[in-house]
Design a protein around this motif. Structure first.
Motif, PDB file in Angstrom:
ATOM      1  N   TYR A 299     -34.795 -13.501  18.774  1.00  0.00           N
ATOM      2  CA  TYR A 299     -35.795 -12.809  17.982  1.00  0.00           C
ATOM      3  C   TYR A 299     -36.934 -13.795  17.732  1.00  0.00           C
ATOM      4  O   TYR A 299     -36.701 -14.927  17.298  1.00  0.00           O
ATOM      5  N   THR A 300     -38.157 -13.375  18.026  1.00  0.00           N
ATOM      6  CA  THR A 300     -39.323 -14.190  17.693  1.00  0.00           C
ATOM      7  C   THR A 300     -40.091 -13.483  16.589  1.00  0.00           C
ATOM      8  O   THR A 300     -40.479 -12.325  16.742  1.00  0.00           O
TER       9      THR A 300
ATOM     10  N   VAL B  58     -35.181 -16.977  16.263  1.00  0.00           N
ATOM     11  CA  VAL B  58     -33.896 -16.767  15.602  1.00  0.00           C
ATOM     12  C   VAL B  58     -32.856 -16.354  16.637  1.00  0.00           C
ATOM     13  O   VAL B  58     -33.085 -15.427  17.428  1.00  0.00           O
ATOM     14  N   ASP B  59     -31.708 -17.037  16.630  1.00  0.00           N
ATOM     15  CA  ASP B  59     -30.601 -16.679  17.527  1.00  0.00           C
ATOM     16  C   ASP B  59     -30.197 -15.239  17.246  1.00  0.00           C
ATOM     17  O   ASP B  59     -29.905 -14.870  16.097  1.00  0.00           O
ATOM     18  N   GLN B  60     -30.166 -14.420  18.286  1.00  0.00           N
ATOM     19  CA  GLN B  60     -29.922 -12.995  18.075  1.00  0.00           C
ATOM     20  C   GLN B  60     -28.482 -12.693  17.664  1.00  0.00           C
ATOM     21  O   GLN B  60     -28.200 -11.596  17.163  1.00  0.00           O
TER      22      GLN B  60
ATOM     23  N   ALA C 190     -32.000  -9.784  11.197  1.00  0.00           N
ATOM     24  CA  ALA C 190     -32.737 -10.925  11.741  1.00  0.00           C
ATOM     25  C   ALA C 190     -33.886 -11.302  10.801  1.00  0.00           C
ATOM     26  O   ALA C 190     -34.130 -12.488  10.533  1.00  0.00           O
ATOM     27  N   LEU C 191     -34.588 -10.279  10.284  1.00  0.00           N
ATOM     28  CA  LEU C 191     -35.667 -10.549   9.333  1.00  0.00           C
ATOM     29  C   LEU C 191     -35.126 -11.144   8.036  1.00  0.00           C
ATOM     30  O   LEU C 191     -35.738 -12.044   7.442  1.00  0.00           O
ATOM     31  N   ALA C 192     -33.967 -10.646   7.594  1.00  0.00           N
ATOM     32  CA  ALA C 192     -33.392 -11.118   6.336  1.00  0.00           C
ATOM     33  C   ALA C 192     -33.004 -12.584   6.413  1.00  0.00           C
ATOM     34  O   ALA C 192     -33.269 -13.360   5.486  1.00  0.00           O
TER      35      ALA C 192
ATOM     36  N   LYS D  82     -44.802  -9.750  12.692  1.00  0.00           N
ATOM     37  CA  LYS D  82     -44.497  -9.117  13.967  1.00  0.00           C
ATOM     38  C   LYS D  82     -43.167  -9.648  14.488  1.00  0.00           C
ATOM     39  O   LYS D  82     -42.912 -10.853  14.454  1.00  0.00           O
ATOM     40  N   VAL D  83     -42.310  -8.740  14.956  1.00  0.00           N
ATOM     41  CA  VAL D  83     -40.998  -9.119  15.479  1.00  0.00           C
ATOM     42  C   VAL D  83     -40.935  -8.779  16.959  1.00  0.00           C
ATOM     43  O   VAL D  83     -41.120  -7.621  17.346  1.00  0.00           O
TER      44      VAL D  83
END
Length: 482
Positions: free
Chosen positions: A339-340, A357-359, A309-311, A328-329
């Motif tokens: 994911y925020t 972000v769509d999980q 998700a971070l990538a 911060k995630v």
């Protein structure tokens, strides 16, 4: 000037003051006196706790260095999922509120788990994990730290909503005290000679000089803190929403899909999104997996790992120096959650950004930051950073600390002057004006201030009613209060 104005110790006036000016001076002095007496204790608490809280970041960096900083830098980190699992084993069944990856090889990973308290703004438990070994270094109950207690006293006097309203009333009256004190100084500057060098005269001189020297910064300190308050802050956000000029428009976001929007981050205790973005809607993840099993802080079948998700979000994250920003995630909240990812700048609010972000697919559904904020939102964000003494480093901190010390000085000297001049067995308030036109004029001015600051306006009305129907009509009370 924020406290009781003492009766001037001066020589005879150079020229007789006009009767109307004398009556107006007396009326404003009486408001200044009573406001100072009743809000002085709260203002003193706010100034003391505020001056302590300015040092939150360096204090906590020193106090918790044993769990935040590693003895040796990490060469290769274990997957974040392994680190989260290690943290969860310390509190089985606790949901994951958010994760803060380390900003350097010497730092630990912070995993924030759901604490014992539930509900909006409930604090969690921070578990610090060595990213190289995925072992727990230590944990801290964020709701019980020293600085958290200081902030709770500063924001609500440890009394919830009632305390928040009391703090807001005191803050609004601080502005009125400064305005009335400035008038008292200005109107009396030409009609008196050198102040007598007595104890009261020296106190009065210190009170005046402190108000003149620090009054402007104290006004800024109060106004920049009001967006956090319950009534005034909510009103400001309603103005923002009504004008449409300060809230980012979803259709203008640089990365946007069109899923249904639901919920917001205004009550998420760990979101730490900018003030202007707290109530913006949060999208839902849209995938065939949505709706199956799991709950808050539990990854769904088919969901991306936190690393992935971070990538996928990294290309959409605008530049923010690692030394000045935490990333911060917030994990997805249930099957349709997202994911925020929040960049949390320590200094410049212009580096803040929030992405959803769509999980499942990894699509960046929404991304917004400084460029999407309007003028009011930017002003409030900069004001908050200045208020907390972090916008311009040490210089900013020193100025805000000076404002807090000035407020303490004003309160202490004002109350001290009153204590020295009060008649035995009486409050010793300035006499009422006998001119109705003057009284009504002063009330009209105060009414305007009451409209700008609603809780102050309500307390003004209460004070007028008490003065009219209690202080004047009950002889015993009238003798004490004047």
């Amino acid at each position: 000037m924020t406290s009781v104005e003492a009766r001037p110790q001066v020589a005879a006036p150079l020229t007789p003051a006009p009767a109307s000016s004398s009556q107006r001076y007396r009326a404003i002095w009486r408001w200044h006196f009573y406001a100072g007496v009743f809000v002085a204790p709260v203002l003193l608490v706010l100034a003391i706790t505020g001056s302590i809280y300015l040092f939150k970041e360096p204090f906590e960096e020193w106090r918790y260095q044993d769990v935040r900083v590693l003895a040796e830098p990490v060469a290769a980190a274990r997957p974040l999922s392994d680190q989260i699992a290690a943290a969860q084993r310390t509190h089985p069944g606790a949901g994951v509120m958010s994760v803060i990856p380390p900003t350097s090889a010497e730092r630990t990973t912070r995993v924030i788990l759901q604490g014992a308290d539930a509900g909006p703004w409930a604090q969690g438990i921070s578990v610090y994990v060595n990213p190289g070994t995925a072992t727990v270094v230590g944990e801290i109950d964020d709701g019980a730290t020293f600085m958290r207690v200081v902030r709770t006293i500063h924001g609500e006097l440890m009394s919830g909503t009632v305390g928040d309203r009391v703090v807001e009333i005191a803050a609004c009256w601080a502005l009125i005290l400064i305005a009335t004190g400035s008038y008292l100084w200005w109107s009396g500057r030409r009609t008196r000679k050198k102040v007598v060098r007595s104890g009261r005269g020296r106190l009065r001189r210190l009170h005046i000089l402190t108000g003149l020297g620090g009054g402007t910064v104290v006004v800024f300190l109060v106004i920049s803190g009001l967006p956090w308050s319950g009534v005034w802050g909510d009103g400001l956000q309603r103005i923002q929403a009504g004008t449409g000029s300060t809230t980012p428009n979803a259709s203008d976001f640089p990365n946007t899909s069109t899923p249904p929007l639901s919920g917001d981050l205004s009550t998420h205790p760990d979101a730490k999104v900018p003030w202007a973005a707290e109530r913006l809607p949060v999208p839902d993840s849209q995938d065939e997996h949505a709706g199956h099993g799991g709950g808050s802080g539990v990854l769904q079948p088919g969901a991306l790992s936190i690393e992935n998700a971070l990538a996928v979000a990294k290309p959409a994250i605008r530049a923010c120096p690692a030394a000045e920003c935490d990333v911060k995630v917030l994990l997805p909240d249930g099957p349709t959650g997202v994911y925020t990812i929040v960049t949390d700048p320590r200094r410049d609010p212009a580096n803040s950004q929030t992405l959803h972000v769509d999980q499942y697919s990894g699509r960046v559904l929404v991304s917004y930051g400084w460029a999407e904020y309007g003028v009011l939102a930017k002003a409030v964000e900069q004001g908050i950073a200045l208020h907390e003494g972090r916008r311009y480093g040490t210089a900013n901190l020193i100025v805000m600390l000076g404002a807090c010390l000035a407020l303490i000085t004003l309160v202490v000297t004002g109350v001290w002057m009153w204590w020295k001049r009060r008649p035995r067995g009486r409050v010793g308030a300035p006499a009422r004006t006998t001119n109705r036109r003057t009284t009504y004029g002063v009330i009209a001015i105060m009414a305007v201030l009451g409209v700008l600051f609603p809780l102050a306006g309500i307390t003004m009305a209460v004070a007028l009613l008490l003065d009219r129907f209690v202080l004047r009509r009950i002889p015993a009370v009238a003798r004490v209060f004047g």
